[in-house]
Design a protein around this motif. Sequence first.
Motif, PDB file in Angstrom:
ATOM      1  N   LEU A   4       0.852  -1.181   0.000  1.00  0.00           N
ATOM      2  CA  LEU A   4       0.000   0.000   0.000  1.00  0.00           C
ATOM      3  C   LEU A   4       0.894   1.238   0.000  1.00  0.00           C
ATOM      4  O   LEU A   4       1.784   1.367   0.844  1.00  0.00           O
ATOM      5  CB  LEU A   4      -0.914   0.007   1.226  1.00  0.00           C
ATOM      6  N   LEU A   5       0.640   2.133  -0.949  1.00  0.00           N
ATOM      7  CA  LEU A   5       1.460   3.327  -1.106  1.00  0.00           C
ATOM      8  C   LEU A   5       0.564   4.555  -1.254  1.00  0.00           C
ATOM      9  O   LEU A   5      -0.628   4.439  -1.564  1.00  0.00           O
ATOM     10  CB  LEU A   5       2.374   3.216  -2.331  1.00  0.00           C
ATOM     11  N   GLN A  20      -5.261  12.760  -1.488  1.00  0.00           N
ATOM     12  CA  GLN A  20      -4.180  11.787  -1.571  1.00  0.00           C
ATOM     13  C   GLN A  20      -4.647  10.639  -2.472  1.00  0.00           C
ATOM     14  O   GLN A  20      -5.830  10.296  -2.493  1.00  0.00           O
ATOM     15  CB  GLN A  20      -3.835  11.241  -0.183  1.00  0.00           C
ATOM     16  N   VAL A  21      -3.719  10.065  -3.199  1.00  0.00           N
ATOM     17  CA  VAL A  21      -4.020   8.906  -4.037  1.00  0.00           C
ATOM     18  C   VAL A  21      -3.385   7.690  -3.369  1.00  0.00           C
ATOM     19  O   VAL A  21      -2.168   7.656  -3.156  1.00  0.00           O
ATOM     20  CB  VAL A  21      -3.465   9.076  -5.464  1.00  0.00           C
ATOM     21  N   TYR A  22      -4.215   6.709  -3.032  1.00  0.00           N
ATOM     22  CA  TYR A  22      -3.737   5.503  -2.349  1.00  0.00           C
ATOM     23  C   TYR A  22      -3.723   4.343  -3.341  1.00  0.00           C
ATOM     24  O   TYR A  22      -4.677   4.146  -4.106  1.00  0.00           O
ATOM     25  CB  TYR A  22      -4.628   5.188  -1.147  1.00  0.00           C
ATOM     26  N   LEU A  23      -2.631   3.605  -3.316  1.00  0.00           N
ATOM     27  CA  LEU A  23      -2.417   2.542  -4.294  1.00  0.00           C
ATOM     28  C   LEU A  23      -2.179   1.203  -3.609  1.00  0.00           C
ATOM     29  O   LEU A  23      -1.486   1.138  -2.587  1.00  0.00           O
ATOM     30  CB  LEU A  23      -1.204   2.866  -5.171  1.00  0.00           C
ATOM     31  N   ARG A  24      -2.757   0.161  -4.184  1.00  0.00           N
ATOM     32  CA  ARG A  24      -2.422  -1.213  -3.786  1.00  0.00           C
ATOM     33  C   ARG A  24      -1.781  -1.879  -4.993  1.00  0.00           C
ATOM     34  O   ARG A  24      -2.402  -1.994  -6.056  1.00  0.00           O
ATOM     35  CB  ARG A  24      -3.674  -1.984  -3.358  1.00  0.00           C
ATOM     36  N   ILE A  25      -0.531  -2.270  -4.821  1.00  0.00           N
ATOM     37  CA  ILE A  25       0.243  -2.810  -5.935  1.00  0.00           C
ATOM     38  C   ILE A  25       0.839  -4.148  -5.509  1.00  0.00           C
ATOM     39  O   ILE A  25       1.392  -4.273  -4.412  1.00  0.00           O
ATOM     40  CB  ILE A  25       1.361  -1.838  -6.352  1.00  0.00           C
ATOM     41  N   SER A  26       0.722  -5.134  -6.374  1.00  0.00           N
ATOM     42  CA  SER A  26       1.247  -6.456  -6.047  1.00  0.00           C
ATOM     43  C   SER A  26       2.768  -6.452  -6.080  1.00  0.00           C
ATOM     44  O   SER A  26       3.404  -5.531  -6.604  1.00  0.00           O
ATOM     45  CB  SER A  26       0.716  -7.503  -7.036  1.00  0.00           C
ATOM     46  N   ASP A  27       3.336  -7.501  -5.533  1.00  0.00           N
ATOM     47  CA  ASP A  27       4.786  -7.652  -5.508  1.00  0.00           C
ATOM     48  C   ASP A  27       5.370  -7.602  -6.919  1.00  0.00           C
ATOM     49  O   ASP A  27       6.488  -7.143  -7.129  1.00  0.00           O
ATOM     50  CB  ASP A  27       5.144  -8.975  -4.827  1.00  0.00           C
ATOM     51  N   ALA A  28       4.577  -8.067  -7.904  1.00  0.00           N
ATOM     52  CA  ALA A  28       5.032  -8.085  -9.294  1.00  0.00           C
ATOM     53  C   ALA A  28       4.783  -6.764 -10.009  1.00  0.00           C
ATOM     54  O   ALA A  28       5.152  -6.610 -11.175  1.00  0.00           O
ATOM     55  CB  ALA A  28       4.342  -9.213 -10.051  1.00  0.00           C
ATOM     56  N   SER A  83       5.867   0.661 -10.729  1.00  0.00           N
ATOM     57  CA  SER A  83       4.463   0.854 -11.071  1.00  0.00           C
ATOM     58  C   SER A  83       3.931   2.145 -10.467  1.00  0.00           C
ATOM     59  O   SER A  83       3.203   2.909 -11.119  1.00  0.00           O
ATOM     60  CB  SER A  83       3.643  -0.337 -10.575  1.00  0.00           C
ATOM     61  N   CYS A  84       4.320   2.426  -9.230  1.00  0.00           N
ATOM     62  CA  CYS A  84       3.904   3.664  -8.567  1.00  0.00           C
ATOM     63  C   CYS A  84       4.425   4.883  -9.326  1.00  0.00           C
ATOM     64  O   CYS A  84       3.702   5.867  -9.515  1.00  0.00           O
ATOM     65  CB  CYS A  84       4.411   3.665  -7.128  1.00  0.00           C
ATOM     66  N   ALA A  85       5.672   4.818  -9.791  1.00  0.00           N
ATOM     67  CA  ALA A  85       6.252   5.933 -10.543  1.00  0.00           C
ATOM     68  C   ALA A  85       5.505   6.161 -11.847  1.00  0.00           C
ATOM     69  O   ALA A  85       5.262   7.305 -12.255  1.00  0.00           O
ATOM     70  CB  ALA A  85       7.729   5.660 -10.814  1.00  0.00           C
ATOM     71  N   ALA A  86       5.128   5.070 -12.519  1.00  0.00           N
ATOM     72  CA  ALA A  86       4.387   5.199 -13.773  1.00  0.00           C
ATOM     73  C   ALA A  86       3.019   5.827 -13.533  1.00  0.00           C
ATOM     74  O   ALA A  86       2.574   6.695 -14.298  1.00  0.00           O
ATOM     75  CB  ALA A  86       4.236   3.829 -14.426  1.00  0.00           C
ATOM     76  N   ILE A  87       2.352   5.400 -12.469  1.00  0.00           N
ATOM     77  CA  ILE A  87       1.038   5.965 -12.142  1.00  0.00           C
ATOM     78  C   ILE A  87       1.170   7.444 -11.792  1.00  0.00           C
ATOM     79  O   ILE A  87       0.376   8.283 -12.231  1.00  0.00           O
ATOM     80  CB  ILE A  87       0.395   5.179 -10.988  1.00  0.00           C
TER      81      ILE A  87
END
Length: 274
Positions: A4-5, A20-28, A83-87
């Motif tokens: 979670l980021l 704020q934008v909250y993200l759930r991103i998998s390990d991959a 992935s977070c950087a791309a978003i």
Amino acid sequence: MFYLLKLGPVPLSQGNTQVQVYLRISDAGEPAAPVFESDDGAGLRALLEGVDAAEVRCEPALAAAGAELGLAVAEPSPQALSSCAAIATFVAWGQRGLSGLGSDKALLFVQASTEYWDARPWTHWDDSQPFEVAVTGPMNHTFEGCVFHMGDGRAGLALYFKPGALQMLMEMQARGQGDAATSLPAIAVTLDTSPSYAVDALTAAGRAPRLPLPLKTGPDGISVPSPLESLVLVASLRAVARLSPEQREVLSSVVAGDEQMQVRVRAPAPRVRH
């Protein structure tokens, strides 16, 4: 494993409200749909819906809110950070009216800009030195290019459609008409120092600590480059990144639709920096 980021604060399109934008991103590196909230607790609770909390880790910046929900803290995986950087880049592009170029172009610009930033071509050439940038394929045109790095930390690459544009630009600046430069037909990419949430996300992912912003200038002012012009910029960034005082000509290729586009960059003699 899921991470979670948080990105933000991000201004909304209307008014002065920020969220704020909250993200759930998998390990991959696979992201779930983002959540927009003004409170960490609410954002995390929304992200936990449908997943086992035992399989979730929150980034250190969310440790306090995560502790209240019984979540463990861990540094996100490199794939999650990428992935977070791309978003973050695409969210920032949306604020600047660039989202129409698509997330695939955002990824290409992030990658090419990182190569360019790491190469630091402005340590060998300054913004008054014209480069020859010859494009063949779906587009056939020779641009007059220049690298730049400004005192405020921004950097980038400009490609002018007409020969002699750099000389014209310097004459405008000498007459105090620097703002008139936006009337010169060109495409460019600026590596910007804002917004901070995007720069922070790019930095955390090991990318260039700048937001790539493609733009187009001309008599009608500033606009968005076409998809094809954007690919020219991507290929040019990569080519210039491979230049050196010893290697002053580089060929870069990029796929444009069903065709291969080639960009050949020839650099002038470098100017020694003291």
